[in-house]
Design a protein around this motif. Structure first.
Motif, PDB file in Angstrom:
ATOM      1  N   LEU A   1      36.525  26.413  44.800  1.00  0.00           N
ATOM      2  CA  LEU A   1      37.564  27.419  44.584  1.00  0.00           C
ATOM      3  C   LEU A   1      38.380  27.663  45.844  1.00  0.00           C
ATOM      4  O   LEU A   1      39.587  27.919  45.774  1.00  0.00           O
ATOM      5  N   TYR A   2      37.732  27.593  46.999  1.00  0.00           N
ATOM      6  CA  TYR A   2      38.425  27.828  48.261  1.00  0.00           C
ATOM      7  C   TYR A   2      39.208  26.606  48.718  1.00  0.00           C
ATOM      8  O   TYR A   2      40.205  26.733  49.432  1.00  0.00           O
ATOM      9  N   ALA A   3      38.749  25.411  48.338  1.00  0.00           N
ATOM     10  CA  ALA A   3      39.336  24.181  48.874  1.00  0.00           C
ATOM     11  C   ALA A   3      40.806  24.035  48.512  1.00  0.00           C
ATOM     12  O   ALA A   3      41.632  23.657  49.354  1.00  0.00           O
TER      13      ALA A   3
ATOM     14  N   SER B   1      50.488  38.386  37.449  1.00  0.00           N
ATOM     15  CA  SER B   1      50.827  37.986  36.082  1.00  0.00           C
ATOM     16  C   SER B   1      49.573  37.759  35.250  1.00  0.00           C
ATOM     17  O   SER B   1      49.495  38.152  34.073  1.00  0.00           O
ATOM     18  N   ILE B   2      48.564  37.117  35.854  1.00  0.00           N
ATOM     19  CA  ILE B   2      47.292  36.898  35.160  1.00  0.00           C
ATOM     20  C   ILE B   2      46.571  38.227  34.961  1.00  0.00           C
ATOM     21  O   ILE B   2      46.069  38.532  33.872  1.00  0.00           O
TER      22      ILE B   2
ATOM     23  N   LEU C   1      42.373  30.460  33.395  1.00  0.00           N
ATOM     24  CA  LEU C   1      42.950  31.623  34.080  1.00  0.00           C
ATOM     25  C   LEU C   1      41.973  32.320  35.026  1.00  0.00           C
ATOM     26  O   LEU C   1      42.381  32.827  36.059  1.00  0.00           O
ATOM     27  N   VAL C   2      40.686  32.340  34.666  1.00  0.00           N
ATOM     28  CA  VAL C   2      39.711  33.016  35.541  1.00  0.00           C
ATOM     29  C   VAL C   2      39.605  32.325  36.902  1.00  0.00           C
ATOM     30  O   VAL C   2      39.744  32.971  37.939  1.00  0.00           O
ATOM     31  N   PRO C   3      39.373  30.998  36.951  1.00  0.00           N
ATOM     32  CA  PRO C   3      39.352  30.357  38.273  1.00  0.00           C
ATOM     33  C   PRO C   3      40.713  30.380  38.963  1.00  0.00           C
ATOM     34  O   PRO C   3      40.788  30.499  40.185  1.00  0.00           O
TER      35      PRO C   3
ATOM     36  N   ARG D   1      42.957  32.755  38.718  1.00  0.00           N
ATOM     37  CA  ARG D   1      43.091  34.119  39.284  1.00  0.00           C
ATOM     38  C   ARG D   1      42.333  34.223  40.598  1.00  0.00           C
ATOM     39  O   ARG D   1      42.831  34.792  41.573  1.00  0.00           O
ATOM     40  N   HIS D   2      41.114  33.672  40.627  1.00  0.00           N
ATOM     41  CA  HIS D   2      40.299  33.708  41.835  1.00  0.00           C
ATOM     42  C   HIS D   2      40.985  32.933  42.966  1.00  0.00           C
ATOM     43  O   HIS D   2      41.046  33.389  44.107  1.00  0.00           O
ATOM     44  N   MET D   3      41.526  31.757  42.638  1.00  0.00           N
ATOM     45  CA  MET D   3      42.169  30.937  43.663  1.00  0.00           C
ATOM     46  C   MET D   3      43.441  31.583  44.202  1.00  0.00           C
ATOM     47  O   MET D   3      43.730  31.485  45.398  1.00  0.00           O
ATOM     48  N   THR D   4      44.215  32.247  43.335  1.00  0.00           N
ATOM     49  CA  THR D   4      45.432  32.901  43.829  1.00  0.00           C
ATOM     50  C   THR D   4      45.086  34.084  44.726  1.00  0.00           C
ATOM     51  O   THR D   4      45.790  34.344  45.705  1.00  0.00           O
ATOM     52  N   LEU D   5      44.005  34.791  44.408  1.00  0.00           N
ATOM     53  CA  LEU D   5      43.569  35.887  45.280  1.00  0.00           C
ATOM     54  C   LEU D   5      43.157  35.340  46.645  1.00  0.00           C
ATOM     55  O   LEU D   5      43.540  35.892  47.697  1.00  0.00           O
ATOM     56  N   ILE D   6      42.387  34.255  46.643  1.00  0.00           N
ATOM     57  CA  ILE D   6      42.004  33.606  47.896  1.00  0.00           C
ATOM     58  C   ILE D   6      43.248  33.142  48.646  1.00  0.00           C
ATOM     59  O   ILE D   6      43.357  33.295  49.870  1.00  0.00           O
TER      60      ILE D   6
END
Length: 217
Positions: free
Chosen positions: A11-13, A118-119, A134-136, A138-143
């Motif tokens: 997810l961080y990569a 938006s998500i 969308l869940v991953p 959303r996590h990646m955009t937050l990161i």
């Protein structure tokens, strides 16, 4: 435990690679526009990760920070080569080339924040639909928001070889710029010491949190 670390690393990569690669590509692209083709000639104005990955800055340091649950993730790619002597505007253009990287990270943080909101607000799909994407995402955009802001703030610190140091060298009188340039050989060590001792947090954390609140809440 290992599975969680691998999942987090994936997810961080993606946001990490986009952030550090586009940061360096922006330096090379602006340098080319201002008269220096060095980055283009060396194949560095490309989105190919292989051309940009730095073992320490892109792989080892982020993994260490991830495993130790550092409050912020930080890293870098191989610096794009720029021959400042080729720039049309001299030291002024050096400042512009240096500013291009942090400003690209700011733009990426803005775009990531728009996608995140938006998500979060259900504007892309109804709740339950496309959650597997969308869940991953959303996590990646937050990161991405947090990492790009950290990268921007740290790189704007007035310590050469960071971009902030080169920006100052481009706008200060020549005598002061020369003195600042003499610090460059110790600059990376200073930055690592600031990170290792936690002192960098007193500068980075308040600025990053302010932007995060503005962008996401």
């Amino acid at each position: 435990m290992v599975g969680n670390i691998i999942a987090d690393a994936i997810l961080y990569a993606v946001p990490l690679l986009f952030a550090v690669i586009l940061h360096e590509v922006a330096h090379g692209w602006v340098a080319e526009k201002r008269g220096d083709p060095t980055a283009r000639m060396m194949g560095r104005i490309t989105l190919n990760p292989i051309s940009h990955i730095d073992l320490v800055g892109t792989v080892i340091l982020p993994l260490i920070l991830l495993v130790t649950k550092s409050p912020f993730l930080f890293g870098w790619a191989k610096p794009v080569p720029v021959n400042f002597a080729n720039l049309k505007g001299g030291r002024r253009d050096m400042a512009l080339v240096s500013l291009a990287g942090p400003m690209t990270n700011f733009l990426l943080a803005c775009i990531s924040a728009l996608v995140f909101r938006s998500i979060q607000g259900g504007h892309i799909a109804a709740p339950g639909q496309l959650d597997w994407v969308l869940v991953p995402l959303r996590h990646m955009t937050l990161i991405s928001v947090e990492f790009n802001l950290v990268l921007m703030v740290i790189n704007l610190m007035p310590i050469p070889p960071l971009d902030g140091g080169h920006i100052l060298m481009g706008v200060l009188p020549y005598s002061l710029a020369s003195k600042l340039e003499s610090m460059e050989r110790y600059g990376l060590l200073i930055v690592l010491l600031l990170i290792g001792t936690g002192l960098w947090g007193y500068v980075v954390r308040p600025v990053v949190y302010t932007f995060v609140r503005l962008f996401l809440y």
